[in-house]
Motif scaffolding. Structure first.
Motif, PDB file in Angstrom:
ATOM      1  N   THR A  89      45.866  22.823  55.139  1.00 46.85           N
ATOM      2  CA  THR A  89      46.602  23.646  54.588  1.00 46.85           C
ATOM      3  C   THR A  89      47.932  23.341  55.074  1.00 46.85           C
ATOM      4  O   THR A  89      49.003  23.791  54.357  1.00 46.85           O
ATOM      5  CB  THR A  89      46.321  25.146  55.139  1.00 46.85           C
ATOM      6  OG1 THR A  89      46.300  25.165  56.446  1.00 46.85           O
ATOM      7  CG2 THR A  89      44.891  25.756  54.461  1.00 46.85           C
ATOM      8  N   THR A 113      36.601  30.444  45.317  1.00 49.30           N
ATOM      9  CA  THR A 113      37.783  30.985  44.700  1.00 49.30           C
ATOM     10  C   THR A 113      37.517  31.554  43.210  1.00 49.30           C
ATOM     11  O   THR A 113      36.105  31.294  43.057  1.00 49.30           O
ATOM     12  CB  THR A 113      38.826  29.884  44.270  1.00 49.30           C
ATOM     13  OG1 THR A 113      39.753  30.195  43.626  1.00 49.30           O
ATOM     14  CG2 THR A 113      38.192  28.677  43.369  1.00 49.30           C
ATOM     15  N   ASP A 120      37.343  38.547  43.328  1.00 51.42           N
ATOM     16  CA  ASP A 120      38.333  39.334  43.563  1.00 51.42           C
ATOM     17  C   ASP A 120      38.375  39.710  45.042  1.00 51.42           C
ATOM     18  O   ASP A 120      39.083  40.399  45.445  1.00 51.42           O
ATOM     19  CB  ASP A 120      37.957  40.652  42.549  1.00 51.42           C
ATOM     20  CG  ASP A 120      38.132  40.297  41.168  1.00 51.42           C
ATOM     21  OD1 ASP A 120      39.057  39.665  40.931  1.00 51.42           O
ATOM     22  OD2 ASP A 120      37.207  40.755  40.311  1.00 51.42           O
ATOM     23  N   PRO A 136      38.880  39.532  48.993  1.00 49.62           N
ATOM     24  CA  PRO A 136      39.442  38.887  50.024  1.00 49.62           C
ATOM     25  C   PRO A 136      38.638  38.443  50.892  1.00 49.62           C
ATOM     26  O   PRO A 136      37.834  38.968  51.331  1.00 49.62           O
ATOM     27  CB  PRO A 136      40.702  39.807  50.456  1.00 49.62           C
ATOM     28  CG  PRO A 136      40.259  41.034  49.745  1.00 49.62           C
ATOM     29  CD  PRO A 136      39.307  40.914  48.822  1.00 49.62           C
ATOM     30  N   HIS A 137      38.904  37.213  51.342  1.00 52.58           N
ATOM     31  CA  HIS A 137      38.075  36.681  52.621  1.00 52.58           C
ATOM     32  C   HIS A 137      36.550  36.817  52.480  1.00 52.58           C
ATOM     33  O   HIS A 137      35.947  37.260  53.376  1.00 52.58           O
ATOM     34  CB  HIS A 137      38.628  37.449  53.955  1.00 52.58           C
ATOM     35  CG  HIS A 137      39.858  37.264  54.284  1.00 52.58           C
ATOM     36  ND1 HIS A 137      40.652  36.116  54.618  1.00 52.58           N
ATOM     37  CD2 HIS A 137      40.883  38.235  53.988  1.00 52.58           C
ATOM     38  CE1 HIS A 137      41.898  36.442  54.505  1.00 52.58           C
ATOM     39  NE2 HIS A 137      42.104  37.590  54.376  1.00 52.58           N
ATOM     40  N   HIS A 184      33.301  35.000  43.035  1.00 54.46           N
ATOM     41  CA  HIS A 184      33.800  33.793  43.338  1.00 54.46           C
ATOM     42  C   HIS A 184      32.950  32.582  43.076  1.00 54.46           C
ATOM     43  O   HIS A 184      31.710  32.987  43.009  1.00 54.46           O
ATOM     44  CB  HIS A 184      34.294  33.665  44.945  1.00 54.46           C
ATOM     45  CG  HIS A 184      35.308  34.339  45.315  1.00 54.46           C
ATOM     46  ND1 HIS A 184      36.491  34.028  44.949  1.00 54.46           N
ATOM     47  CD2 HIS A 184      35.390  35.604  46.076  1.00 54.46           C
ATOM     48  CE1 HIS A 184      37.469  35.047  45.580  1.00 54.46           C
ATOM     49  NE2 HIS A 184      36.557  35.746  46.370  1.00 54.46           N
ATOM     50  N   GLU A 210      38.810  22.254  47.002  1.00 53.91           N
ATOM     51  CA  GLU A 210      40.315  22.025  47.043  1.00 53.91           C
ATOM     52  C   GLU A 210      40.788  20.809  47.510  1.00 53.91           C
ATOM     53  O   GLU A 210      40.313  20.390  48.743  1.00 53.91           O
ATOM     54  CB  GLU A 210      41.051  23.141  47.650  1.00 53.91           C
ATOM     55  CG  GLU A 210      42.638  22.942  47.647  1.00 53.91           C
ATOM     56  CD  GLU A 210      43.435  23.976  48.493  1.00 53.91           C
ATOM     57  OE1 GLU A 210      44.258  24.728  47.731  1.00 53.91           O
ATOM     58  OE2 GLU A 210      43.281  23.987  49.693  1.00 53.91           O
ATOM     59  N   TYR A 249      39.637  24.723  38.107  1.00 54.89           N
ATOM     60  CA  TYR A 249      40.741  25.655  38.167  1.00 54.89           C
ATOM     61  C   TYR A 249      42.376  24.879  38.285  1.00 54.89           C
ATOM     62  O   TYR A 249      42.336  24.040  38.872  1.00 54.89           O
ATOM     63  CB  TYR A 249      40.602  26.449  39.787  1.00 54.89           C
ATOM     64  CG  TYR A 249      39.265  27.256  39.658  1.00 54.89           C
ATOM     65  CD1 TYR A 249      39.318  28.610  39.108  1.00 54.89           C
ATOM     66  CD2 TYR A 249      38.056  26.851  40.294  1.00 54.89           C
ATOM     67  CE1 TYR A 249      38.236  29.355  39.321  1.00 54.89           C
ATOM     68  CE2 TYR A 249      37.042  27.492  40.204  1.00 54.89           C
ATOM     69  CZ  TYR A 249      37.260  28.739  39.665  1.00 54.89           C
ATOM     70  OH  TYR A 249      36.010  29.711  39.863  1.00 54.89           O
ATOM     71  N   ASN A 253      43.607  30.716  41.577  1.00 60.90           N
ATOM     72  CA  ASN A 253      44.198  31.804  42.220  1.00 60.90           C
ATOM     73  C   ASN A 253      43.833  31.596  43.538  1.00 60.90           C
ATOM     74  O   ASN A 253      43.719  30.251  43.988  1.00 60.90           O
ATOM     75  CB  ASN A 253      43.383  33.098  41.851  1.00 60.90           C
ATOM     76  CG  ASN A 253      42.008  33.108  41.835  1.00 60.90           C
ATOM     77  OD1 ASN A 253      41.550  32.480  42.353  1.00 60.90           O
ATOM     78  ND2 ASN A 253      41.373  34.246  41.470  1.00 60.90           N
ATOM     79  N   THR A 254      43.776  32.446  44.576  1.00 61.23           N
ATOM     80  CA  THR A 254      43.617  32.271  45.900  1.00 61.23           C
ATOM     81  C   THR A 254      42.392  31.450  46.147  1.00 61.23           C
ATOM     82  O   THR A 254      41.505  31.759  45.898  1.00 61.23           O
ATOM     83  CB  THR A 254      43.729  33.521  46.849  1.00 61.23           C
ATOM     84  OG1 THR A 254      44.933  34.169  46.302  1.00 61.23           O
ATOM     85  CG2 THR A 254      43.517  33.351  48.252  1.00 61.23           C
ATOM     86  N   PHE A 255      42.720  30.313  47.097  1.00 60.56           N
ATOM     87  CA  PHE A 255      41.406  29.389  47.433  1.00 60.56           C
ATOM     88  C   PHE A 255      41.225  29.877  49.135  1.00 60.56           C
ATOM     89  O   PHE A 255      42.120  29.978  49.926  1.00 60.56           O
ATOM     90  CB  PHE A 255      41.753  28.126  47.331  1.00 60.56           C
ATOM     91  CG  PHE A 255      40.826  26.966  48.079  1.00 60.56           C
ATOM     92  CD1 PHE A 255      39.855  26.779  47.124  1.00 60.56           C
ATOM     93  CD2 PHE A 255      40.467  26.732  49.228  1.00 60.56           C
ATOM     94  CE1 PHE A 255      38.834  25.894  47.353  1.00 60.56           C
ATOM     95  CE2 PHE A 255      39.662  25.927  49.542  1.00 60.56           C
ATOM     96  CZ  PHE A 255      38.588  25.541  48.559  1.00 60.56           C
ATOM     97  N   TRP A 256      39.697  30.553  49.206  1.00 57.58           N
ATOM     98  CA  TRP A 256      39.608  30.879  50.625  1.00 57.58           C
ATOM     99  C   TRP A 256      38.790  29.906  51.274  1.00 57.58           C
ATOM    100  O   TRP A 256      37.625  29.508  50.732  1.00 57.58           O
ATOM    101  CB  TRP A 256      38.686  32.173  50.505  1.00 57.58           C
ATOM    102  CG  TRP A 256      39.505  33.277  49.752  1.00 57.58           C
ATOM    103  CD1 TRP A 256      39.201  33.688  48.386  1.00 57.58           C
ATOM    104  CD2 TRP A 256      40.381  34.142  50.620  1.00 57.58           C
ATOM    105  NE1 TRP A 256      40.343  34.712  48.063  1.00 57.58           N
ATOM    106  CE2 TRP A 256      40.999  35.107  49.502  1.00 57.58           C
ATOM    107  CE3 TRP A 256      41.241  34.241  51.777  1.00 57.58           C
ATOM    108  CZ2 TRP A 256      42.090  35.989  49.511  1.00 57.58           C
ATOM    109  CZ3 TRP A 256      41.976  35.257  51.922  1.00 57.58           C
ATOM    110  CH2 TRP A 256      42.419  36.079  50.932  1.00 57.58           C
TER     111      TRP A 256
END
Length: 190
Positions: free
Chosen positions: A5, A43, A46, A48-49, A62, A67, A109, A144-147
């Protein structure tokens, strides 16, 4: 994971792909020249984490994804998209190989319009080739957000070589026979 990251360089960019179990998506990308880092994660949903158990249970929306950080001076996004389609079954919206469920659906994505254009053009060329009997269903969606996934899932092919070898062998056999059928079908049409 932290190192991934924090990778910053004007020549580095990201790509995110989902195509079955993320364990099988890391090694093919990571071993290409120009790939700086590959991270397994989640990803497209909806929650989170999310955890592996939540995603695996299909509760979050997800997908398991990777990534990829790559150096555009060495490898291009088109190269990654090309490899992605070699690793997945673009006709199976319900998973990949033995991995069943929406969390394993094939999705590219895209992070910007340029990536979208490359992915859509490649997908359309695949459709136009008529190599596949069934429709191409690989989705192209905005990133969108990649966890990041839990540490156990990172570098799975290196940390669990015997288990990974069995999974990789089964996936390679499936894809080999699928591509063989495609080549025969294409040859017969000529």
């Amino acid at each position: 994971m932290v190192a991934h990251t924090k990778l910053k360089n004007p020549h580095y960019t990201r790509a995110i792909f989902s195509g079955g179990c993320f364990w099988c998506m890391v090694e093919p990308f990571e071993t290409k020249e120009g790939i700086i880092s590959v991270l397994s994660g989640y990803t497209g949903g909806d929650t989170p984490h999310p955890t592996y158990e939540q995603v695996g249970g299909g509760y979050t929306g997800h997908t398991e994804a990777v990534e990829i950080i790559f150096d555009i001076r060495i490898i291009q996004y088109l190269d990654l998209v090309t490899l992605y389609f070699q690793l997945t079954d673009p006709t199976d919206a319900l998973g990949q190989m033995a991995d069943r469920g929406s969390q394993y659906r094939p999705v590219i994505y895209v992070l910007d319009n340029k990536q979208r254009e490359v992915a859509e053009r490649f997908k359309q060329q695949l459709i136009d080739s008529k190599m596949y009997k069934r429709p191409i269903v690989t989705a192209i969606e905005p990133a969108n957000t990649f966890w990041p996934a839990e540490n156990f899932h990172q570098q799975f092919y290196k940390n669990n070589p015997k288990r990974y070898a069995k999974i990789k062998r089964a996936r390679k056999q499936f894809l080999f026979f699928q591509h063989l059928k495609l080549r025969l079908r294409h040859f017969i049409k000529r």
